[in-house]
Design an enzyme around this catalytic site. Structure first.
Site, PDB file in Angstrom:
ATOM      1  N   PRO A   1       0.789  -1.236   0.000  1.00  0.00           N
ATOM      2  CA  PRO A   1       0.000   0.000   0.000  1.00  0.00           C
ATOM      3  C   PRO A   1       0.819   1.284   0.000  1.00  0.00           C
ATOM      4  O   PRO A   1       0.235   2.368  -0.028  1.00  0.00           O
ATOM      5  CB  PRO A   1      -0.814  -0.116   1.289  1.00  0.00           C
ATOM      6  CG  PRO A   1       0.028  -0.954   2.186  1.00  0.00           C
ATOM      7  CD  PRO A   1       0.733  -1.936   1.297  1.00  0.00           C
TER       8      PRO A   1
ATOM      9  N   ASP B   1       3.137   1.308 -12.128  1.00  0.00           N
ATOM     10  CA  ASP B   1       1.957   2.163 -12.169  1.00  0.00           C
ATOM     11  C   ASP B   1       2.181   3.441 -11.387  1.00  0.00           C
ATOM     12  O   ASP B   1       3.106   3.550 -10.574  1.00  0.00           O
ATOM     13  CB  ASP B   1       0.752   1.424 -11.578  1.00  0.00           C
ATOM     14  CG  ASP B   1       0.277   0.280 -12.456  1.00  0.00           C
ATOM     15  OD1 ASP B   1       0.415   0.388 -13.683  1.00  0.00           O
ATOM     16  OD2 ASP B   1      -0.226  -0.714 -11.908  1.00  0.00           O
TER      17      ASP B   1
ATOM     18  N   LYS C   1      -0.959   6.974 -15.306  1.00  0.00           N
ATOM     19  CA  LYS C   1      -1.383   8.307 -15.720  1.00  0.00           C
ATOM     20  C   LYS C   1      -0.754   9.351 -14.811  1.00  0.00           C
ATOM     21  O   LYS C   1      -0.897   9.299 -13.602  1.00  0.00           O
ATOM     22  CB  LYS C   1      -2.903   8.411 -15.666  1.00  0.00           C
ATOM     23  CG  LYS C   1      -3.453   9.754 -16.133  1.00  0.00           C
ATOM     24  CD  LYS C   1      -4.971   9.746 -16.101  1.00  0.00           C
ATOM     25  CE  LYS C   1      -5.520  11.081 -16.572  1.00  0.00           C
ATOM     26  NZ  LYS C   1      -6.995  11.105 -16.538  1.00  0.00           N
TER      27      LYS C   1
ATOM     28  N   ASP D   1      -1.610  -5.745  -3.997  1.00  0.00           N
ATOM     29  CA  ASP D   1      -1.326  -7.117  -4.410  1.00  0.00           C
ATOM     30  C   ASP D   1      -1.740  -7.288  -5.866  1.00  0.00           C
ATOM     31  O   ASP D   1      -2.829  -6.841  -6.250  1.00  0.00           O
ATOM     32  CB  ASP D   1      -2.107  -8.105  -3.535  1.00  0.00           C
ATOM     33  CG  ASP D   1      -1.808  -9.543  -3.913  1.00  0.00           C
ATOM     34  OD1 ASP D   1      -0.868 -10.124  -3.325  1.00  0.00           O
ATOM     35  OD2 ASP D   1      -2.488 -10.083  -4.807  1.00  0.00           O
TER      36      ASP D   1
ATOM     37  N   THR E   1      -2.410  -6.014   0.159  1.00  0.00           N
ATOM     38  CA  THR E   1      -3.452  -5.259  -0.526  1.00  0.00           C
ATOM     39  C   THR E   1      -3.958  -4.114   0.353  1.00  0.00           C
ATOM     40  O   THR E   1      -3.825  -4.151   1.585  1.00  0.00           O
ATOM     41  CB  THR E   1      -4.599  -6.194  -0.934  1.00  0.00           C
ATOM     42  OG1 THR E   1      -5.493  -5.485  -1.810  1.00  0.00           O
ATOM     43  CG2 THR E   1      -5.370  -6.704   0.270  1.00  0.00           C
TER      44      THR E   1
ATOM     45  N   MET F   1     -12.104   1.476  -4.996  1.00  0.00           N
ATOM     46  CA  MET F   1     -12.507   2.348  -6.108  1.00  0.00           C
ATOM     47  C   MET F   1     -13.987   2.709  -6.052  1.00  0.00           C
ATOM     48  O   MET F   1     -14.699   2.679  -7.053  1.00  0.00           O
ATOM     49  CB  MET F   1     -12.179   1.672  -7.451  1.00  0.00           C
ATOM     50  CG  MET F   1     -10.685   1.431  -7.652  1.00  0.00           C
ATOM     51  SD  MET F   1     -10.325   0.379  -9.080  1.00  0.00           S
ATOM     52  CE  MET F   1     -10.704  -1.257  -8.418  1.00  0.00           C
TER      53      MET F   1
END
Length: 281
Positions: A35, A58, A80, A113, A141, A193
């Site tokens: 995390p 990422d 991004k 994860d 995670t 999300m």
């Protein structure tokens, strides 16, 4: 399984071959960065990162995690940043396959994860089709990191016999979540999300049986210095959807066991003071 053990054996054999200057086939590791904090990386993740020729990462991967990467390794940012378009999943798959075919040791580095909302399944399918050897290195995670930071038991003998991981955004063409299955009083729901659809989440859960006073929490940037915590009731959760000042990843917990966590100093949903003051009102 025997197959997984064989893949790990080949992965370690590749590392040894490269150390000894021997030619080897390319290999791809899908590695969980956890995390945020670099000291939450597994020892295996650190070893693989220090040996990689190429790291594909990422935007959610923290800079201190990338500091573990070998200095002369190539780093490919597929996230991004500053309005730039994010690489498509097909493009990422192509990078992994082409770099491995060139004989490189490749790490696909993901926050959390790889196997939990990390699209690892799509990348593994592409590697299998290309007959590229690969292995997975697990990471912590976000939900488990958030639970640890707030001392929240996600399962509890008196309150929660089940733990559910779900996402607030279904894949294109899917109908979405089965809210009737999620709205169980004996479960803790961990939502990824879902901050921008918190109002829909709350409405759906209450429509399918959860009471308005069900404990709810949200954690932004779990295990990072800029972490923020929110605590309240399910009927207060819709306010989270309007909090545009939350720009980091947010995990939402719903369920009776959530109240067992340490929420001292947590904010109320909607920015209306402390959670304790709101609950007492």
């Amino acid at each position: 399984t025997k197959g997984a053990a064989e893949v790990r054996r080949r992965a370690m054999k590749l590392l040894e071959a490269e150390r000894n200057g021997e030619a080897g086939k390319g290999f791809v590791w899908l590695v969980g960065a956890g995390p945020g904090a670099a000291d939450l990386l597994t020892l295996r993740a650190r070893r693989v990162l220090s040996e990689a020729d190429v790291v594909v990462f990422d935007s959610l991967v923290e800079p201190e995690v990338l500091d573990v990467v070998r200095r002369d390794a190539r780093r490919i940012d597929v996230g991004k940043r500053k309005g730039a378009a994010k690489a498509s999943q097909a493009e990422i798959n192509g990078i992994l396959v082409s770099e491995a075919r060139a004989g490189h040791r490749v790490v696909r580095l993901k926050a959390g994860d790889p196997m939990v909302y990390g699209r690892a399944g799509e990348e593994i399918a592409a590697l299998r089709e290309a007959e590229i050897d690969h292995a997975v290195v697990p990471g912590i995670t976000a939900a488990l990191g958030a639970a640890a930071e707030t001392a929240t038991p996600l399962t509890h003998r008196e309150h929660a016999s089940a733990l559910v991981f779900a996402t607030g955004h279904a894949a294109p063409g899917e109908d979405g979540l089965d809210w009737a299955q999620l709205a169980r009083s004996d479960a803790t729901i961990s939502l990824y999300m879902a901050r921008t659809v918190a109002d829909e989440v709350a409405g759906s859960l209450m429509a399918h049986g959860l009471t308005p006073d069900t404990p709810v929490a949200a954690i932004e940037n779990a295990c990072r210095p800029d972490q923020r915590r929110f605590f309240g009731r399910l009927d207060q959760l819709p306010a989270l959807a309007g909090q545009d000042d939350l720009t980091g990843p947010v995990v939402i917990f719903v369920g009776r066991a959530v109240a067992e966590g340490d929420w001292a100093g947590a904010e109320a949903f909607g920015g209306s003071g402390s959670a304790n003051a709101t609950l007492a009102a």
